[in-house]
Design a protein around this motif. Structure first.
Motif, PDB file in Angstrom:
ATOM      1  N   LEU A  81       0.825  -1.208   0.000  1.00 32.42           N
ATOM      2  CA  LEU A  81       0.000   0.000   0.000  1.00 32.42           C
ATOM      3  C   LEU A  81       0.859   1.257   0.000  1.00 32.42           C
ATOM      4  O   LEU A  81       0.602   2.206  -0.754  1.00 32.42           O
ATOM      5  CB  LEU A  81      -0.918  -0.003   1.225  1.00 32.42           C
ATOM      6  N   ALA A  82       1.876   1.269   0.853  1.00 32.52           N
ATOM      7  CA  ALA A  82       2.723   2.457   0.962  1.00 32.52           C
ATOM      8  C   ALA A  82       3.478   2.709  -0.339  1.00 32.52           C
ATOM      9  O   ALA A  82       3.576   3.850  -0.807  1.00 32.52           O
ATOM     10  CB  ALA A  82       3.700   2.290   2.123  1.00 32.52           C
ATOM     11  N   HIS A  83       4.009   1.659  -0.947  1.00 33.84           N
ATOM     12  CA  HIS A  83       4.780   1.844  -2.173  1.00 33.84           C
ATOM     13  C   HIS A  83       3.893   2.139  -3.373  1.00 33.84           C
ATOM     14  O   HIS A  83       4.294   2.889  -4.275  1.00 33.84           O
ATOM     15  CB  HIS A  83       5.673   0.631  -2.429  1.00 33.84           C
ATOM     16  N   LEU A  84       2.679   1.600  -3.404  1.00 32.61           N
ATOM     17  CA  LEU A  84       1.769   1.955  -4.490  1.00 32.61           C
ATOM     18  C   LEU A  84       1.403   3.436  -4.416  1.00 32.61           C
ATOM     19  O   LEU A  84       1.354   4.122  -5.440  1.00 32.61           O
ATOM     20  CB  LEU A  84       0.508   1.092  -4.447  1.00 32.61           C
ATOM     21  N   TYR A 130      -7.376   2.039   9.168  1.00 29.68           N
ATOM     22  CA  TYR A 130      -6.053   1.509   9.466  1.00 29.68           C
ATOM     23  C   TYR A 130      -5.013   2.570   9.088  1.00 29.68           C
ATOM     24  O   TYR A 130      -5.065   3.128   7.985  1.00 29.68           O
ATOM     25  CB  TYR A 130      -5.856   0.227   8.669  1.00 29.68           C
ATOM     26  N   PRO A 131      -4.072   2.897   9.977  1.00 28.12           N
ATOM     27  CA  PRO A 131      -3.225   4.073   9.767  1.00 28.12           C
ATOM     28  C   PRO A 131      -2.499   4.161   8.435  1.00 28.12           C
ATOM     29  O   PRO A 131      -2.394   5.252   7.864  1.00 28.12           O
ATOM     30  CB  PRO A 131      -2.247   3.994  10.940  1.00 28.12           C
ATOM     31  N   ILE A 132      -1.994   3.038   7.878  1.00 26.40           N
ATOM     32  CA  ILE A 132      -1.216   3.154   6.642  1.00 26.40           C
ATOM     33  C   ILE A 132      -2.070   3.652   5.484  1.00 26.40           C
ATOM     34  O   ILE A 132      -1.553   4.248   4.542  1.00 26.40           O
ATOM     35  CB  ILE A 132      -0.531   1.813   6.276  1.00 26.40           C
ATOM     36  N   HIS A 133      -3.387   3.458   5.538  1.00 25.23           N
ATOM     37  CA  HIS A 133      -4.247   3.966   4.470  1.00 25.23           C
ATOM     38  C   HIS A 133      -4.127   5.487   4.376  1.00 25.23           C
ATOM     39  O   HIS A 133      -4.098   6.054   3.285  1.00 25.23           O
ATOM     40  CB  HIS A 133      -5.707   3.577   4.717  1.00 25.23           C
ATOM     41  N   GLN A 134      -4.081   6.130   5.523  1.00 27.96           N
ATOM     42  CA  GLN A 134      -3.952   7.585   5.543  1.00 27.96           C
ATOM     43  C   GLN A 134      -2.504   8.035   5.379  1.00 27.96           C
ATOM     44  O   GLN A 134      -2.206   8.931   4.588  1.00 27.96           O
ATOM     45  CB  GLN A 134      -4.507   8.135   6.863  1.00 27.96           C
ATOM     46  N   TYR A 135      -1.606   7.397   6.128  1.00 27.71           N
ATOM     47  CA  TYR A 135      -0.235   7.891   6.164  1.00 27.71           C
ATOM     48  C   TYR A 135       0.540   7.587   4.891  1.00 27.71           C
ATOM     49  O   TYR A 135       1.505   8.285   4.583  1.00 27.71           O
ATOM     50  CB  TYR A 135       0.484   7.356   7.401  1.00 27.71           C
ATOM     51  N   SER A 136       0.123   6.580   4.123  1.00 28.94           N
ATOM     52  CA  SER A 136       0.769   6.357   2.827  1.00 28.94           C
ATOM     53  C   SER A 136       0.567   7.563   1.924  1.00 28.94           C
ATOM     54  O   SER A 136       1.467   7.936   1.156  1.00 28.94           O
ATOM     55  CB  SER A 136       0.210   5.096   2.163  1.00 28.94           C
ATOM     56  N   VAL A 137      -0.590   8.198   2.025  1.00 27.52           N
ATOM     57  CA  VAL A 137      -0.880   9.402   1.233  1.00 27.52           C
ATOM     58  C   VAL A 137      -0.004  10.558   1.706  1.00 27.52           C
ATOM     59  O   VAL A 137       0.585  11.294   0.905  1.00 27.52           O
ATOM     60  CB  VAL A 137      -2.374   9.772   1.353  1.00 27.52           C
TER      61      VAL A 137
END
Length: 402
Positions: free
Chosen positions: A107-110, A128-135
């Motif tokens: 998710l983060a790399h996409l 889930y935090p990575i959904h927001q923080y990946s952005v």
């Protein structure tokens, strides 16, 4: 030099869960027995045939070399075969599937691959935090869409689109949902596909809890909708379904342009998973699936013990239809505390650790999340501790009022 010299780090807020985590560690160092429902970290063993395959693969020196960043072909084939069996969705293992080091990495790399500075992204809150923080890490402009039990998320999404300029580029979804445990049917995804096509949106759907469904509910795949593959991808992880969290095995499937972007950026960043892990993952996906059913049944039993127990002591909540979590509204007399203070109160007075809802986004502050990672005996012990804490607090309020 400090973190303020690093612009991406500066954009990240303090990790709220660390506050409760630090308090938990302090209590344990002081000799206290803390029952931990905090992190969604499966506690069961990986199925034995998967472990055996790993051991066999590790013994072969050919598997000790660099692998390939998008995953070996046989793993990608196992992934696409799993989708065909499971959802009757046809995928090309070369162009429409990529193995990831858990879904979090993917998710983060996409996001890094497809989001540029200032690109607007819609994401539920809480989530889930990575959904927001990946952005945020990718430099995007995050817009939160309320995902609140009892409210119409799709209506909130439509309203957000009406009020947002510039137009968003991406929508991130996750159903069954962590942390709220909200579930959807296939018709919801049909509406999402139509909505995304109308507004030229890409879609990322995180299907991490596909197998942890209860009471007759079955989670649909976003890719089951005709045309979904034209505009989006779906992530899955073996962490929950197969008790393989520390193995870090996941994958993304769907739109070939998005999958190609992820594969390309990964080719600069990693050489993929250790190859024996990939070989073992093939056997998880292709091997006997009764282990998945047993894991699901274990979470169902824990869910019933926890929710029935909490309802019995006056902390009322419905039973979730999916995931390994319970999203619990803070009891009315304690709501003014907010989720962080209430979580520290439960830890201090009840010897029970939970995750504060505010850590999942601004719309989560009236809730705490229980992860179903303690056995039934420990769960009953936790309920007794929570009852003592709530009753003592109520008695203290009565004394103060008097």
């Amino acid at each position: 030099m400090d973190a303020h010299d690093f612009p991406r780090i500066k954009r990240l807020p303090p990790y709220v869960f660390n506050i409760v985590g630090d308090l938990k560690q302090q209590a344990r160092r002081a000799g206290e027995d803390i029952i931990d429902f905090g992190m969604g970290n499966p506690d069961g063993p990986t199925p034995p045939h998967v472990v055996s395959k790993l051991i066999e693969a590790v013994s072969k020196p050919v598997n000790h070399r660099y692998s390939v960043s998008k995953g070996i072909y046989k793993l990608r084939l196992a992934i696409t075969d799993w989708y065909r069996r499971r959802y009757n969705v046809d995928l090309d293992p070369d162009a429409e599937a990529v193995a990831t080091i858990g879904s979090k990495e993917g998710l983060a790399h996409l996001a890094l691959a497809i989001i540029g500075p200032g690109d607007v992204v819609f994401c539920p809150s809480p989530t889930y935090p990575i959904h927001q923080y990946s952005v945020i890490i990718a430099g995007g402009d995050l817009r939160s869409i309320p995902l609140i039990p009892g409210e119409d998320f799709f209506a909130h999404l439509v309203e957000a689109m009406r009020q947002t300029w510039p137009r968003p580029k991406l929508l991130i979804l996750n159903f069954p949902h962590n942390p709220t445990t909200e579930v959807v049917d296939l018709h919801f995804f049909e509406k999402i596909v139509d909505f995304a096509r109308e507004h030229s949106l890409m879609v990322i759907h995180d299907l991490a809890y596909a197998d942890l469904c209860f009471d007759g509910y079955q989670a649909p795949s976003f890719l089951q909708v005709p045309g979904a593959k034209d505009l989006g991808v779906e992530f899955f992880t073996l962490s929950k379904s197969y008790n393989m969290p520390g193995w870090r095995v996941g994958f993304a499937v769907g739109n070939p342009a998005m999958i190609g972007a992820l594969a390309r950026i990964k080719s600069y960043l990693d050489y993929g998973m250790f190859q024996p892990i990939q070989v073992a993952a093939i056997h998880a996906l292709n091997g006997p699936q009764h282990y998945v059913d047993e894991i699901c049944q274990e979470y169902l039993s824990r869910r019933d013990v926890l929710v029935d127990g909490l309802n019995r002591i006056g902390w009322h909540m419905p039973k979730p239809k999916a995931t390994m979590f319970v999203w619990a509204p803070i009891p009315e007399p304690f709501q003014e505390m907010g989720s962080l203070e209430f979580s520290t109160f439960l830890l201090r007075e009840g010897k029970v650790a939970v995750s504060p809802g505010i850590g999942f986004g601004e719309y989560g502050d009236k809730y705490v999340r229980f992860a179903l990672i303690e056995n039934e005996h420990r769960t009953r012990q936790a309920i007794r501790g929570i009852r003592r804490a709530l009753n003592a607090a109520d008695a203290a309020k009565v004394r103060q009022a008097g």
